[in-house]
Write a protein that holds these residues in place. Structure first.
Motif, PDB file in Angstrom:
ATOM      1  N   ASN A  51       6.701  -7.018  -5.244  1.00  0.00           N
ATOM      2  CA  ASN A  51       5.816  -8.078  -6.248  1.00  0.00           C
ATOM      3  C   ASN A  51       6.500  -9.400  -6.134  1.00  0.00           C
ATOM      4  O   ASN A  51       5.864 -10.383  -5.913  1.00  0.00           O
ATOM      5  CB  ASN A  51       5.650  -7.559  -7.485  1.00  0.00           C
ATOM      6  CG  ASN A  51       4.254  -6.640  -7.318  1.00  0.00           C
ATOM      7  OD1 ASN A  51       3.634  -6.741  -6.622  1.00  0.00           O
ATOM      8  ND2 ASN A  51       4.392  -5.605  -8.397  1.00  0.00           N
ATOM      9  N   ALA A  80       8.310   8.605  -7.731  1.00  0.00           N
ATOM     10  CA  ALA A  80       8.207   7.728  -9.270  1.00  0.00           C
ATOM     11  C   ALA A  80       9.727   6.676  -9.143  1.00  0.00           C
ATOM     12  O   ALA A  80       9.619   5.618  -9.506  1.00  0.00           O
ATOM     13  CB  ALA A  80       8.177   8.621 -10.445  1.00  0.00           C
ATOM     14  N   ARG A 100       9.810   3.881  -6.640  1.00  0.00           N
ATOM     15  CA  ARG A 100       8.600   3.120  -7.110  1.00  0.00           C
ATOM     16  C   ARG A 100       8.884   2.094  -8.116  1.00  0.00           C
ATOM     17  O   ARG A 100       8.637   0.855  -8.088  1.00  0.00           O
ATOM     18  CB  ARG A 100       7.222   3.698  -7.249  1.00  0.00           C
ATOM     19  CG  ARG A 100       6.065   2.764  -7.532  1.00  0.00           C
ATOM     20  CD  ARG A 100       4.724   3.551  -7.410  1.00  0.00           C
ATOM     21  NE  ARG A 100       4.950   4.490  -8.393  1.00  0.00           N
ATOM     22  CZ  ARG A 100       4.540   5.796  -8.258  1.00  0.00           C
ATOM     23  NH1 ARG A 100       4.758   6.506  -7.089  1.00  0.00           N
ATOM     24  NH2 ARG A 100       4.480   6.596  -9.487  1.00  0.00           N
ATOM     25  N   GLN A 101       9.599   2.669  -9.005  1.00  0.00           N
ATOM     26  CA  GLN A 101      10.314   1.700 -10.343  1.00  0.00           C
ATOM     27  C   GLN A 101      11.066   0.719  -9.811  1.00  0.00           C
ATOM     28  O   GLN A 101      11.267  -0.193 -10.155  1.00  0.00           O
ATOM     29  CB  GLN A 101      10.772   2.794 -11.170  1.00  0.00           C
ATOM     30  CG  GLN A 101       9.834   3.566 -12.103  1.00  0.00           C
ATOM     31  CD  GLN A 101      10.500   4.540 -12.974  1.00  0.00           C
ATOM     32  OE1 GLN A 101      11.682   4.450 -13.233  1.00  0.00           O
ATOM     33  NE2 GLN A 101       9.924   5.310 -13.716  1.00  0.00           N
ATOM     34  N   ARG A 158       0.791  -1.141  -0.005  1.00  0.00           N
ATOM     35  CA  ARG A 158      -0.136   0.015   0.094  1.00  0.00           C
ATOM     36  C   ARG A 158       0.767   1.194   0.001  1.00  0.00           C
ATOM     37  O   ARG A 158       0.513   2.465  -0.424  1.00  0.00           O
ATOM     38  CB  ARG A 158      -1.033   0.038   1.335  1.00  0.00           C
ATOM     39  CG  ARG A 158      -1.913  -0.997   1.149  1.00  0.00           C
ATOM     40  CD  ARG A 158      -2.803  -1.031   2.451  1.00  0.00           C
ATOM     41  NE  ARG A 158      -3.490  -2.150   2.564  1.00  0.00           N
ATOM     42  CZ  ARG A 158      -4.495  -2.267   3.688  1.00  0.00           C
ATOM     43  NH1 ARG A 158      -4.582  -1.483   4.711  1.00  0.00           N
ATOM     44  NH2 ARG A 158      -5.111  -3.518   3.385  1.00  0.00           N
ATOM     45  N   GLU A 159       2.059   1.202   0.495  1.00  0.00           N
ATOM     46  CA  GLU A 159       2.957   2.336   0.513  1.00  0.00           C
ATOM     47  C   GLU A 159       3.393   2.707  -0.691  1.00  0.00           C
ATOM     48  O   GLU A 159       4.137   3.769  -0.811  1.00  0.00           O
ATOM     49  CB  GLU A 159       3.899   2.061   1.742  1.00  0.00           C
ATOM     50  CG  GLU A 159       3.489   1.949   3.186  1.00  0.00           C
ATOM     51  CD  GLU A 159       2.939   3.196   3.476  1.00  0.00           C
ATOM     52  OE1 GLU A 159       3.253   4.162   3.241  1.00  0.00           O
ATOM     53  OE2 GLU A 159       1.921   3.314   4.269  1.00  0.00           O
ATOM     54  N   LEU A 160       3.437   1.672  -1.794  1.00  0.00           N
ATOM     55  CA  LEU A 160       4.006   2.064  -3.044  1.00  0.00           C
ATOM     56  C   LEU A 160       3.582   3.459  -3.584  1.00  0.00           C
ATOM     57  O   LEU A 160       4.366   3.865  -4.297  1.00  0.00           O
ATOM     58  CB  LEU A 160       3.732   0.988  -3.887  1.00  0.00           C
ATOM     59  CG  LEU A 160       4.661  -0.504  -3.966  1.00  0.00           C
ATOM     60  CD1 LEU A 160       4.373  -1.534  -4.544  1.00  0.00           C
ATOM     61  CD2 LEU A 160       6.098   0.026  -4.021  1.00  0.00           C
ATOM     62  N   GLY A 161       2.195   3.546  -3.466  1.00  0.00           N
ATOM     63  CA  GLY A 161       1.726   4.931  -3.979  1.00  0.00           C
ATOM     64  C   GLY A 161       2.143   6.100  -3.532  1.00  0.00           C
ATOM     65  O   GLY A 161       1.998   6.948  -4.277  1.00  0.00           O
ATOM     66  N   LYS A 162       2.773   5.982  -2.138  1.00  0.00           N
ATOM     67  CA  LYS A 162       3.252   7.133  -1.578  1.00  0.00           C
ATOM     68  C   LYS A 162       4.508   7.474  -1.997  1.00  0.00           C
ATOM     69  O   LYS A 162       5.267   8.452  -1.689  1.00  0.00           O
ATOM     70  CB  LYS A 162       2.983   7.136  -0.296  1.00  0.00           C
ATOM     71  CG  LYS A 162       1.698   6.971   0.220  1.00  0.00           C
ATOM     72  CD  LYS A 162       1.538   6.731   1.828  1.00  0.00           C
ATOM     73  CE  LYS A 162       0.022   6.730   2.303  1.00  0.00           C
ATOM     74  NZ  LYS A 162      -0.072   6.352   3.778  1.00  0.00           N
ATOM     75  N   GLY A 210       8.652  -1.401  -6.584  1.00  0.00           N
ATOM     76  CA  GLY A 210       7.530  -2.102  -6.729  1.00  0.00           C
ATOM     77  C   GLY A 210       7.826  -3.572  -7.467  1.00  0.00           C
ATOM     78  O   GLY A 210       7.246  -4.605  -6.732  1.00  0.00           O
TER      79      GLY A 210
END
Length: 357
Positions: free
Chosen positions: A58, A47, A50-51, A40-44, A54
């Protein structure tokens, strides 16, 4: 993430029970699980972070999920293996039969009475259920004006206009079988004729289709005394009692002379019928010496041969023996109703000790 991966893979490998494994799954991938919260923290994240985070997160989630599934399958296999070692099963044994069908009371009684009369030397004779007016009435000395020959008592087959063939009926008794048997075999003869018959009647003790058995014995010196013995032996064997007492009352049937209604001694106590004891009498059948006209119709000389005949309702004696109160129940019943009266599959009827001569 390496530490997180090592932590959960170790806990999964150490889980030796389904409930322990489920606790690990909830801690890692449940709604509030550690890995789920990180997803859930990935969205915060920015960029760039996250790249990189993420795909790694996963991959961690998928690896932990795969490990959980594999461990769950392993635990289930181990439980099954333990059960197979403790519960021995021979798969080569045949399956256990589950008998569901039962023989109908009428069919069972037909088998019983056939066996009883066979022990007395009677063969079984059969005939068509659609009979000519001659076999059903004329050959049996039934006069044209007899009530049984009226349409309110008998099922007559429809005739198209211009069809001049003799009338045909649904047989009202199995007596036509006696005529056919005499014509085919001559004398001496000893047969019974069980089967379906049809009359226009319907109430608690009557049905438009029911079952009868009739008996015929022709020889040089047949008498009423032999008729009485035959019926006594039958009642003793069928009702399974040591003693029976029959009463013969003078009556009239077109096909016998003299004719007699036959009553059996019985008692009613607490609504239960007992045969062979008590002070009551109950009519169970009709009988008599075969009328000379019937012998002639069967091709037998009445000056040289004589014999007796009798007839009874199979449905009726089934009701008496098994305590069935309503004839209509025979045609509106199911397996539960049959089992209520103790009926089960019958390979063949057996008689206890046979009949005395």
């Amino acid at each position: 993430m390496s530490a997180l991966r090592a932590k959960y893979l170790e806990q999964i490998g150490a889980a030796h029970a389904p409930d322990t494994l489920e606790a690990v799954r909830l801690a890692a991938l449940g709604k509030k699980g550690e890995i789920s919260l990180m997803m859930r923290e990935l969205g915060k994240m920015p960029a760039e972070e996250r790249q990189s985070a993420g795909p790694a997160l996963n991959a961690l989630k998928n690896e932990v999920d795969a490990a959980l599934r594999a461990r769950k399958s392993g635990l289930e296999d181990a439980a099954l293996d333990a059960r197979l070692r403790s519960e021995w099963l021979d798969v080569t044994l045949p399956g256990r039969p589950r008998p569901m069908g039962t023989i109908h009371p009428v069919s069972q009684v037909m088998e019983e009475l056939t066996a009883i009369f066979a022990d007395m030397g009677f063969a079984v004779a059969e005939g068509p259920q659609v009979e000519s007016d001659w076999y059903n009435f004329d050959a049996l000395n039934i006069a044209p004006e007899h009530p049984a020959r009226q349409e309110h008592d008998t099922f007559f087959l429809h005739r198209a206009p211009g069809d001049d063939r003799p009338p045909h009926v649904l047989r009202t008794h199995t007596s036509p079988v006696q005529i056919r048997a005499m014509q085919a075999q001559g004398a001496p003869i000893r047969v019974i004729a069980p089967g379906r018959v049809y009359r226009m009647d319907m109430d608690q003790t009557h049905a438009p289709m029911f079952h009868q058995v009739e008996g015929l014995a022709i020889d040089r010196d047949i008498s009423m005394a032999q008729l009485k013995w035959t019926l006594e032996e039958f009642c003793r064997a069928f009702f399974e009692v040591d003693q029976v007492e029959l009463r013969f009352r003078a009556s009239h049937f077109p096909f016998t002379e003299p004719s007699a209604e036959v009553d059996i001694r019985c008692s009613w106590k607490d609504g239960q019928l007992k045969i062979g004891e008590g002070d009551s009498w109950m009519e169970i059948l009709g009988s008599g010496m075969v009328h000379p006209n019937v012998l002639r119709a069967g091709g037998i000389d009445p000056d040289a041969w004589q014999g007796f005949a009798f007839g009874m309702g199979i449905d009726r004696i089934a009701m008496l023996k098994y305590g069935i109160p309503d004839l209509r129940a025979f045609f509106e019943s199911d397996l539960r109703w049959l089992r209520n009266y103790g009926f089960s599959a019958l390979d063949k009827p057996e008689l206890a000790g046979g009949l005395s001569r």
